[in-house]
Design an enzyme around this catalytic site. Structure first.
Site, mmCIF file in Angstrom:
data_model
loop_
_atom_site.group_PDB
_atom_site.id
_atom_site.type_symbol
_atom_site.label_atom_id
_atom_site.label_comp_id
_atom_site.label_asym_id
_atom_site.label_seq_id
_atom_site.Cartn_x
_atom_site.Cartn_y
_atom_site.Cartn_z
ATOM 1 N N TYR A 130 0.849 -1.192 0.000
ATOM 2 C CA TYR A 130 0.000 0.000 0.000
ATOM 3 C C TYR A 130 0.884 1.242 0.000
ATOM 4 O O TYR A 130 1.846 1.334 0.755
ATOM 5 C CB TYR A 130 -0.905 0.027 1.237
ATOM 6 C CG TYR A 130 -1.663 1.324 1.386
ATOM 7 C CD1 TYR A 130 -2.943 1.465 0.862
ATOM 8 C CD2 TYR A 130 -1.084 2.421 2.013
ATOM 9 C CE1 TYR A 130 -3.631 2.665 0.967
ATOM 10 C CE2 TYR A 130 -1.762 3.640 2.120
ATOM 11 C CZ TYR A 130 -3.042 3.742 1.595
ATOM 12 O OH TYR A 130 -3.709 4.931 1.688
ATOM 13 N N GLU B 220 -3.700 7.475 -3.780
ATOM 14 C CA GLU B 220 -3.186 6.203 -3.277
ATOM 15 C C GLU B 220 -3.123 5.120 -4.336
ATOM 16 O O GLU B 220 -3.859 5.139 -5.318
ATOM 17 C CB GLU B 220 -3.966 5.721 -2.044
ATOM 18 C CG GLU B 220 -5.379 5.337 -2.291
ATOM 19 C CD GLU B 220 -6.095 4.792 -1.037
ATOM 20 O OE1 GLU B 220 -5.734 5.138 0.103
ATOM 21 O OE2 GLU B 220 -7.033 4.008 -1.218
#
Ligand code: ADP
Ligand code: MG
Length: 381
Positions: A101, A189
């Site tokens: 992530y 993101e």
């Protein structure tokens, strides 16, 4: 403003983030044609402004163009978190060895963009943050200097041991930061950032939220807006130049000024109610704004009472009163309305309202209590 995965990927590609090729389709046939063109295995992905599409069945692997068509016909029209899927992204499938992530959010407390990276990506990062926060590295960035090379390396080393992957990840961090800053984002993101079986580091998902206040500086981004993916009441409000955010409660609030709107919502909660929305009709008075505001609020079936709270400064309360009268004559209200107004031309406003059968007061507490009680179906206090 939220944008779709495929649009976020375009913005990231422009900065050099490696992303598998893909195109969007709005029919199963288009999906099949794209899959044929890409060759090999593809992934069909629902394009909605929501995460967790994988879990909801909106991300599926297809082994052939025919299967891509079939999956697209199932995913198109599907609802994910209440949002209908109008388009799918058909993209080359990657062979995944691991998922990480990588994200940047704007931290209001420190007024800095903060990088968050974790080797435990792919699944709910919220879960990782809640149960094993040590698996996430947070790095605030000083925007005067931007993301410095040593910081990008630090982020890369937190994710990987292998130098080649660290370098690749660091480059991606730099590109993500560029995309975040250039586009006036409040969030950017990549989840997952994967390592493929061949050892390449690539982005398989992307999410970017553009700060609405930045759109003046980036008019070109307005073209990325997909009104079919947005809350209809919020689209209507924006087109009517009202600042409106839909909430879950039942007291519809129409207020002038963002500060007073916040204070009004606080008071609604204080007296045991739940606001149905944030709505700021703005500083300059204009009866039409009131008409639009009432239309938007009364279109929401869960709104059980309407609360006007107007502090007349530049806003003339008689304009607001005229707006209320015009709007309710055209569309008679089916739910109770509570009006509080004070300030510029208050006496004229009161007179207009009284002549038209409304009652109004200048006491904010009293008005809010009354609206909360009416929304609960009780007698006004
Ligand atoms: P969401 O976050 O909304 O669930 P993602 O795009 O992250 O959607 O997809 C969910 C999962 O599907 C990813 O974590 C990844 O494992 C897999 N996936 C997504 N895109 C691809 C792709 N191009 N190739 C292989 N697997 C993929
Ligand atoms: Mg994802």
């Amino acid at each position: 403003m939220n944008i779709h995965e495929y649009q976020a990927k375009e913005l990231l590609r422009a900065e050099g983030v490696p992303i598998p090729p893909g195109e969007i389709a709005s029919t199963p046939e288009q999906a099949e044609a794209i899959a044929k063109k890409l060759g090999g295995m593809v992934v069909v992905k629902a394009q909605v402004h929501a995460g967790g599409r994988g879990k909801a069945g909106g991300v599926k692997l297809a082994k052939s163009p025919e299967e891509a068509r079939e999956l697209a016909s199932r995913i198109l029209g599907m609802k994910i978190k209440g949002l209908t899927v109008h388009t799918v992204l058909v993209t080359a499938a990657a062979e995944i060895a691991s998922e990480a992530y990588v994200g940047i959010i704007l931290d209001r407390a420190t007024k800095k963009p903060v990088f968050m990276v974790s080797a435990a990506g792919g699944i709910d990062i919220e879960e990782v943050a809640a149960t094993t926060p040590e698996k996430i590295l947070k790095l605030p960035i000083d925007t005067r200097y931007g993301l410095l090379a040593y910081q990008a390396s630090e982020l890369g080393f937190f994710l990987f041991d292998d130098l080649k992957k660290v370098r690749a990840a660091s480059k991606i961090m730099m590109a993500l930061y560029q995309a975040f800053m250039k586009n006036g984002a409040s969030l950017a993101e990549i989840n997952p950032l994967v390592v493929t079986l061949a050892g390449d580091v690539i982005a398989l998902d992307a999410k970017i939220s553009i700060d609405d206040n930045e759109l003046d500086r980036h008019p070109e981004l307005e073209a990325l807006r997909d009104e079919t993916a947005e809350e209809p009441s919020e689209v209507d409000a924006r087109n009517s130049h009202l600042t409106f955010i839909k909430l879950d409660g039942d007291v519809g609030c129409i207020v002038n000024g963002a500060g007073l709107a916040m204070a009004t919502m606080d008071l609604v909660k204080y007296y045991g109610g739940e606001p149905a929305n944030f709505l700021d009709i703005g500083g300059s008075s204009n009866p039409e704004k009131v008409v639009n505001a009432l239309r938007i609020i009364t279109a929401e079936p869960h709104v059980k009472a309407i609360l006007f709270n107007i502090f007349g400064g530049i806003t003339r309360t008689d304009d607001v009163a005229n707006g209320i009268v015009t709007a309710t004559k055209a569309n008679p209200l089916k739910i109770p309305i509570v009006i509080r107004l004070t300030g510029t031309n208050e006496e004229i406003a009161m007179q207009i309202l009284t002549e038209n059968g409304f009652t109004a007061s200048s006491d904010m507490d009293e008005a809010v209590k009354k609206a909360v009680a009416l929304a609960k179906g009780g007698q006004a206090a």
